[in-house]
Design an enzyme around this catalytic site. Structure first.
Site, PDB file in Angstrom:
ATOM      1  N   ARG A 100      11.861   3.524  -7.724  1.00 45.42           N
ATOM      2  CA  ARG A 100      12.404   3.711  -8.794  1.00 45.42           C
ATOM      3  C   ARG A 100      12.038   4.752  -9.604  1.00 45.42           C
ATOM      4  NH1 ARG A 100       8.760  -1.524  -9.607  1.00 45.42           N
ATOM      5  NH2 ARG A 100       7.181  -0.330  -7.968  1.00 45.42           N
TER       6      ARG A 100
ATOM      7  N   THR B 207       1.810  -3.456  -0.515  1.00 43.41           N
ATOM      8  CA  THR B 207       0.259  -2.592  -1.398  1.00 43.41           C
ATOM      9  C   THR B 207      -1.396  -3.823  -0.287  1.00 43.41           C
ATOM     10  OG1 THR B 207       0.383  -4.696  -2.800  1.00 43.41           O
ATOM     11  CG2 THR B 207       0.526  -2.324  -3.906  1.00 43.41           C
TER      12      THR B 207
ATOM     13  N   ASP C 190      -0.565   4.881 -10.064  1.00 46.18           N
ATOM     14  CA  ASP C 190       0.309   4.625 -10.811  1.00 46.18           C
ATOM     15  C   ASP C 190       0.060   4.510 -11.928  1.00 46.18           C
ATOM     16  OD1 ASP C 190       0.611   2.577 -10.644  1.00 46.18           O
ATOM     17  OD2 ASP C 190       2.407   2.677  -9.904  1.00 46.18           O
TER      18      ASP C 190
ATOM     19  N   GLY D  43       2.337  -8.191 -12.080  1.00 45.04           N
ATOM     20  CA  GLY D  43       1.816 -10.305 -10.965  1.00 45.04           C
ATOM     21  C   GLY D  43       1.478 -10.762 -12.589  1.00 45.04           C
TER      22      GLY D  43
ATOM     23  N   ARG E 290       4.532  38.064 -20.500  1.00 42.57           N
ATOM     24  CA  ARG E 290       4.338  37.647 -19.191  1.00 42.57           C
ATOM     25  C   ARG E 290       3.466  37.157 -18.515  1.00 42.57           C
ATOM     26  NH1 ARG E 290       9.680  40.561 -17.472  1.00 42.57           N
ATOM     27  NH2 ARG E 290       9.021  39.300 -16.119  1.00 42.57           N
TER      28      ARG E 290
ATOM     29  N   TYR F 154      10.192  46.496 -24.672  1.00 38.98           N
ATOM     30  CA  TYR F 154       9.755  46.448 -23.655  1.00 38.98           C
ATOM     31  C   TYR F 154       9.297  47.204 -22.459  1.00 38.98           C
ATOM     32  CZ  TYR F 154      10.085  45.143 -18.502  1.00 38.98           C
ATOM     33  OH  TYR F 154       9.330  44.759 -17.474  1.00 38.98           O
TER      34      TYR F 154
HETATM   35  C1  UD1 Z   1       1.216  -3.986  -8.068  1.00 35.89           C
HETATM   36  C2  UD1 Z   1       1.106  -5.070  -8.271  1.00 35.89           C
HETATM   37  C3  UD1 Z   1       1.239  -6.193  -9.116  1.00 35.89           C
HETATM   38  C4  UD1 Z   1       0.437  -5.700 -10.867  1.00 35.89           C
HETATM   39  C5  UD1 Z   1       1.381  -3.375 -10.787  1.00 35.89           C
HETATM   40  C6  UD1 Z   1       0.149  -3.633 -11.676  1.00 35.89           C
HETATM   41  C7  UD1 Z   1       1.201  -5.899  -5.308  1.00 35.89           C
HETATM   42  C8  UD1 Z   1       2.257  -7.091  -4.432  1.00 35.89           C
HETATM   43  N1  UD1 Z   1       1.610  -6.170  -6.672  1.00 35.89           N
HETATM   44  O1  UD1 Z   1       2.795  -4.812  -8.334  1.00 35.89           O
HETATM   45  O2  UD1 Z   1       0.930  -7.888  -9.134  1.00 35.89           O
HETATM   46  O3  UD1 Z   1       0.946  -6.197 -11.791  1.00 35.89           O
HETATM   47  O4  UD1 Z   1       0.766  -3.369  -9.570  1.00 35.89           O
HETATM   48  O5  UD1 Z   1       0.981  -2.162 -12.121  1.00 35.89           O
HETATM   49  O6  UD1 Z   1       0.669  -5.018  -6.126  1.00 35.89           O
HETATM   50  N2  UD1 Z   1       1.503   1.831  -2.466  1.00 35.89           N
HETATM   51  C9  UD1 Z   1       1.077   1.681  -1.411  1.00 35.89           C
HETATM   52  N3  UD1 Z   1       1.861   1.563   0.254  1.00 35.89           N
HETATM   53  C10 UD1 Z   1       3.093   0.181   0.062  1.00 35.89           C
HETATM   54  C11 UD1 Z   1       3.318  -0.242  -1.192  1.00 35.89           C
HETATM   55  C12 UD1 Z   1       2.975   0.373  -2.217  1.00 35.89           C
HETATM   56  O7  UD1 Z   1       0.485   2.460  -0.889  1.00 35.89           O
HETATM   57  O8  UD1 Z   1       3.363  -0.398   1.405  1.00 35.89           O
HETATM   58  C13 UD1 Z   1       0.846   1.886  -3.361  1.00 35.89           C
HETATM   59  C14 UD1 Z   1       2.381   2.384  -4.220  1.00 35.89           C
HETATM   60  O9  UD1 Z   1       2.367   3.373  -3.756  1.00 35.89           O
HETATM   61  C15 UD1 Z   1       1.554   2.809  -5.701  1.00 35.89           C
HETATM   62  C16 UD1 Z   1       0.671   0.644  -6.037  1.00 35.89           C
HETATM   63  O10 UD1 Z   1       0.845   0.774  -4.213  1.00 35.89           O
HETATM   64  O11 UD1 Z   1       0.671   3.398  -6.314  1.00 35.89           O
HETATM   65  C17 UD1 Z   1       1.265  -0.406  -6.175  1.00 35.89           C
HETATM   66  O12 UD1 Z   1       2.347   0.050  -5.869  1.00 35.89           O
HETATM   67  P1  UD1 Z   1       3.771  -0.559  -6.692  1.00 35.89           P
HETATM   68  O13 UD1 Z   1       4.989  -0.615  -6.052  1.00 35.89           O
HETATM   69  O14 UD1 Z   1       4.211  -0.092  -7.677  1.00 35.89           O
HETATM   70  O15 UD1 Z   1       3.858  -1.799  -6.834  1.00 35.89           O
HETATM   71  P2  UD1 Z   1       4.297  -2.945  -8.259  1.00 35.89           P
HETATM   72  O16 UD1 Z   1       5.622  -3.556  -7.632  1.00 35.89           O
HETATM   73  O17 UD1 Z   1       4.077  -2.107  -9.960  1.00 35.89           O
HETATM   74 CA    CA Z   2       3.381   0.055 -10.187  1.00 36.57          CA
END
Ligand code: UD1
Ligand code: CA
Length: 462
Positions: free
Chosen positions: A26, A89, A113, A150, A342, A375
């Site tokens: 995104r 996640t 994030d 969520g 600079r 300069y």
């Molecule tokens: C997630 C939560 C959601 C919550 C929201 C809060 C889940 C399924 N959903 O959604 O309930 O309200 O965050 O901001 O957990 N990541 C990985 N590996 C993966 C996928 C994601 O490491 O395979 C990491 C991403 O880099 C990110 C974090 O997990 O830092 C969250 O992933 P993201 O895709 O942003 O989740 P959301 O859709 O925001």
């Molecule tokens: Ca997120």
């Protein structure tokens, strides 16, 4: 146990897992999401600093496609596990099991994030977990704009039953305003026993959030506390979120400086990176940016309309409508309006640099004056020397850079061209418009095109 339990007990046995492996589609970017910068620091820095404040052991960061870049950023401050396929996640947390399964205690998990999260809020989560007997503790928050969060589903008795992702919500569930920020603390034993039981979603992902439903189905009560500050819970998914978070952070940073004795005449147009230090009684005027590894001393006046980056600025300096990058500026220096410092510019105390000057890779000794249109590159200028209007160090011959040295107490006439490599001795003078191609001895005067010696040093003529 009561809620004010000493969290240092948990700190000793706390491991933190930060999820940073997502593909961040995104963001529509070639740069990994967690390396986009916010107030001068990459996103991942904010989570890392939180983790460092909460636990004694370095956090485990789950990294994916951009593993090398993230490792490069954090180095030895974190432990790493790789998630080779981004399957959600829950799947990301599974990758940390081999590293952590042998350790008892608590495991806190959060997402990389969330740059606005404060340590106080994370401490509430840890306290909740330490105080309760739950295998899973979490925070929730209310917001009328749920955008992608969520939803928290509660039973009639008020207990948390499940987290439902927005895409999987029934039309009624979409209206739920209690949301999941993504901050969890688990009993380590329970987490590693159950992480593999997360079912795969219709989209082929393993949701960490499903552990809530799993715990409830086993008869556990999930400890959940609703926190008031929804701003902290912003998760960055798009560049719009990035700008929103930056605005909040900027407000926090500006307030911090004002509380510490810095005047910001217009905080709305003052942009200070999180990495910047400013001394008291300094005044920052509108449309000013202070960036990177910059420090500003006490009693300075910066702006309006100035940018200072990676620069150490002393006390009682003024910078007006100017750009200062990678420079060292000592005390009582005046810069601008419309000056450009600079990389490698070093202005000693009391230097006056007026309008339309540029200085690069040069040392200007104490009290040097360079008032207008000059300069100065690859030069060394002794103290109290006056550089006349329009003076240029001709430092580049088309293939190489050369140095100019000017001694202390010299007078360089207006529009002098100093064709480097060249030396002008102490107390020497050059005439207006001279083109200096050969060294000028100390005390001598040189004029013309190319400049010839007109008067030898005083001592030689006596
Ligand atoms: C997630 C939560 C959601 C919550 C929201 C809060 C889940 C399924 N959903 O959604 O309930 O309200 O965050 O901001 O957990 N990541 C990985 N590996 C993966 C996928 C994601 O490491 O395979 C990491 C991403 O880099 C990110 C974090 O997990 O830092 C969250 O992933 P993201 O895709 O942003 O989740 P959301 O859709 O925001
Ligand atoms: Ca997120």
């Amino acid at each position: 146990m009561n809620a004010t339990i000493d969290t240092s007990l948990t700190l000793n046995s706390l491991n933190i897992v930060i999820l940073a492996a997502g593909d961040s589609t995104r963001m529509r970017s070639d740069t990994p999401k967690v390396l986009h910068t916010l107030a001068g620091r990459p996103l991942i820095e904010y989570s890392l600093r939180l983790a460092e404040g909460l636990a004694q052991t370095p956090p485990v960061v789950v990294i994916g496609r951009d593993a090398e870049a993230v490792r490069g950023q954090l180095g030895g401050r974190a432990r790493y596990v790789e998630q080779h396929q981004r399957l959600g996640t829950g799947h990301a947390v599974m990758q940390a099991r081999d590293l952590l399964a042998s350790q008892s205690g608590a495991v806190a998990v959060f997402y990389a994030d969330m740059p606005l999260l404060t340590i106080e809020t994370m401490q509430r989560l840890l306290q909740l977990h330490a105080a309760g007997t739950s295998v899973l503790s979490m925070l929730t928050f209310e917001s009328a704009t749920p955008r992608g969060f969520g939803r928290i589903v509660r039973a009639t008795n008020g207990d948390v039953q499940a987290i439902v992702e927005e895409v999987d919500c029934t039309p009624e569930q979409r209206f739920i305003t209690e949301l999941n920020p993504g901050l969890y603390c688990f009993d380590a034993g329970w987490l590693w026993q159950n992480i593999d039981t997360i079912p795969v979603s219709p989209k082929g992902e393993y949701y960490l959030t499903d552990l809530v439903g799993i715990a409830v189905a086993q008869g556990h009560r999930v400890a959940a506390v609703k926190v008031d500050d929804a701003t902290e819970m912003l998760g960055i998914n798009t560049r719009v979120h990035l700008a929103e978070a930056e605005a909040v952070l900027r407000g926090r940073i500006n307030r911090r400086h004002m509380q510490a004795g810095v005047t910001l005449s217009d905080p709305q147009t003052t942009y200070i990176d999180d990495t910047v230090a400013i001394g008291r009684d300094t005044v920052i005027l509108p449309a000013t940016h202070l960036r990177g590894a910059t420090s500003v001393g006490q009693g300075c006046r910066i702006g309006p309309g100035s940018t200072i980056e990676n620069t150490a600025l002393g006390n009682a300096c003024t910078v007006t409508y100017s750009v200062v990058e990678d420079a060292i500026v000592e005390d009582h220096v005046e810069i601008g309006p419309f000056a450009h410092l600079r990389r490698g510019a070093h202005l000693a105390s009391g230097v006056h640099m007026g309008n339309f000057g540029e200085v690069k890779n040069s040392y200007l000794g104490p009290g040097v004056k360079i008032g207008h249109f000059s300069y100065i590159g690859d030069a060394q200028i002794g103290s109290q020397t006056n550089i006349g209007a329009g003076t240029i160090t001709c430092n580049y011959d088309g293939s190489q850079k050369h140095r100019t040295e000017i001694g202390a107490g010299s007078f360089i006439g207006s529009d002098t061209m100093l064709v480097a490599p060249v030396r002008v001795g102490e107390g020497a003078r050059t005439g207006a418009g001279s083109v200096v191609t050969r060294d000028v001895p100390a005390g001598a005067t040189a004029v013309g095109v190319p400049a010839r010696l007109r008067r030898l040093p005083q001592s030689d003529t006596e």
